[in-house]
Design a protein around this motif. Structure first.
Motif, PDB file in Angstrom:
ATOM      1  N   LEU A 107      -2.183  -3.039 -10.813  1.00  0.00           N
ATOM      2  CA  LEU A 107      -1.347  -3.045  -9.613  1.00  0.00           C
ATOM      3  C   LEU A 107      -1.906  -2.110  -8.557  1.00  0.00           C
ATOM      4  N   CYS A 108      -2.394  -0.951  -8.983  1.00  0.00           N
ATOM      5  CA  CYS A 108      -2.970   0.005  -8.036  1.00  0.00           C
ATOM      6  C   CYS A 108      -4.152  -0.616  -7.298  1.00  0.00           C
ATOM      7  N   ALA A 109      -5.037  -1.273  -8.047  1.00  0.00           N
ATOM      8  CA  ALA A 109      -6.210  -1.903  -7.436  1.00  0.00           C
ATOM      9  C   ALA A 109      -5.788  -2.975  -6.443  1.00  0.00           C
ATOM     10  N   LYS A 110      -4.774  -3.753  -6.805  1.00  0.00           N
ATOM     11  CA  LYS A 110      -4.302  -4.825  -5.924  1.00  0.00           C
ATOM     12  C   LYS A 110      -3.746  -4.261  -4.624  1.00  0.00           C
ATOM     13  N   MET A 111      -2.930  -3.206  -4.728  1.00  0.00           N
ATOM     14  CA  MET A 111      -2.334  -2.611  -3.538  1.00  0.00           C
ATOM     15  C   MET A 111      -3.379  -1.903  -2.686  1.00  0.00           C
ATOM     16  N   ARG A 112      -4.312  -1.227  -3.351  1.00  0.00           N
ATOM     17  CA  ARG A 112      -5.371  -0.508  -2.630  1.00  0.00           C
ATOM     18  C   ARG A 112      -6.255  -1.479  -1.864  1.00  0.00           C
ATOM     19  N   LYS A 113      -6.640  -2.566  -2.519  1.00  0.00           N
ATOM     20  CA  LYS A 113      -7.481  -3.563  -1.864  1.00  0.00           C
ATOM     21  C   LYS A 113      -6.737  -4.233  -0.715  1.00  0.00           C
ATOM     22  N   GLY A 114      -5.436  -4.449  -0.903  1.00  0.00           N
ATOM     23  CA  GLY A 114      -4.646  -5.045   0.168  1.00  0.00           C
ATOM     24  C   GLY A 114      -4.636  -4.175   1.413  1.00  0.00           C
ATOM     25  N   SER A 115      -4.462  -2.866   1.214  1.00  0.00           N
ATOM     26  CA  SER A 115      -4.472  -1.940   2.356  1.00  0.00           C
ATOM     27  C   SER A 115      -5.842  -1.902   3.016  1.00  0.00           C
ATOM     28  N   LEU A 116      -6.890  -1.877   2.204  1.00  0.00           N
ATOM     29  CA  LEU A 116      -8.249  -1.847   2.734  1.00  0.00           C
ATOM     30  C   LEU A 116      -8.548  -3.114   3.531  1.00  0.00           C
ATOM     31  N   ASN A 117      -8.157  -4.248   3.002  1.00  0.00           N
ATOM     32  CA  ASN A 117      -8.400  -5.516   3.691  1.00  0.00           C
ATOM     33  C   ASN A 117      -7.720  -5.561   5.052  1.00  0.00           C
ATOM     34  N   GLU A 118      -6.473  -5.112   5.099  1.00  0.00           N
ATOM     35  CA  GLU A 118      -5.713  -5.154   6.353  1.00  0.00           C
ATOM     36  C   GLU A 118      -6.355  -4.282   7.429  1.00  0.00           C
TER      37      GLU A 118
END
Length: 250
Positions: A107-118
């Motif tokens: 979950l951490c990786a998913k949320m972190r990548k989501g923030s980075l992508n945005e």
């Protein structure tokens, strides 16, 4: 490892899988660890002579843990004349305090990548570079084999259609031992990971297992690496046979 060697391995990966096209703007995900800082040096150096002109900028997603220092990273980016952005989040609090996740990494990786992508998208980037190296590749494959029952590993180039972003992994051919050597030689400003789960994950278990296997059977990690790049994994870009034969000598 010297900078010239790092650039040689990086260009080989970039050329082999056509990671960079003219006019690309690449966001480098900087976690503060040795891998992402080495990647920063690699793409900064490659940018000076690569025939396809491209731009880079560095982005750190701050998970909100106490003790995480970004000032040394900012100083390095200023020295290299690379734009640097820190994205403040409460991801750590959400995962460990609110949700109390027993297996937090996914979950951490998913949320972190989501923030980075945005943020990358908002800054006009069309590509994101991750610092995954050769050892990461083998660890990921073995984790998938053991825990998911399939032969799989992330691709050197991945298009994210929902975000219209492409993820690239330019350190694909670099050993972790060489990354460590580069970090020590160039005194990279590594920021210690304050995550409570650090050092107690399936990946750490896999890393230890592979060290044991490679000690008992020298060269086994190299064999696994070549099995991956020659394994015709469906999500991987195709390379011609002549080039594939050359890759077997890496």
């Amino acid at each position: 490892m010297k900078l010239q060697q790092l650039l040689s391995f990086t260009r080989k990966a970039v050329d082999t899988y056509q990671m960079i096209q003219p006019g690309d703007k690449i966001a480098i995900g900087i976690s503060g660890g040795k891998d992402s800082l080495t990647l920063l040096y690699a793409l900064h150096g490659l940018k000076r002579f690569y025939p396809n002109p491209f731009e880079i900028e560095a982005i750190t997603v701050d998970l909100g843990f106490d003790g995480f220092e970004t000032a040394p990273i900012a100083d390095l980016c200023a020295e290299l004349n690379v734009t640097y952005t820190v994205v403040k989040t409460d991801i750590g609090k959400i995962i460990f305090e609110e949700r109390k996740e027993k297996n937090p990494c996914s979950l951490c990786a998913k949320m972190r990548k989501g923030s980075l992508n945005e943020v990358a998208k908002a800054h006009g980037c069309n590509k994101i570079a991750y610092g995954h190296h050769r050892d990461d590749l083998v660890e990921t494959m073995l984790m998938s084999l053991m825990f998911e029952g399939r032969f799989y590993c992330y691709s050197p180039v991945t298009y994210l259609d929902r975000m219209d972003l492409t993820v690239i992994r330019p350190l694909l051919f670099v050993y972790e031992a060489d990354v460590i050597g580069f970090k020590n030689k160039y005194n990279l400003p590594v920021s210690k990971n304050p995550c409570p789960a650090d050092g107690n994950t399936k990946r750490e278990y896999m890393k230890d297992l592979l060290k044991q296997l490679n000690t008992e059977h020298p060269g086994v990690m190299d064999k696994m690496f070549h099995a991956i790049i020659n394994g015709n994994i469906s999500s991987w870009p195709k390379v011609d046979k002549v080039l594939a034969d050359k890759l077997n000598n890496i």
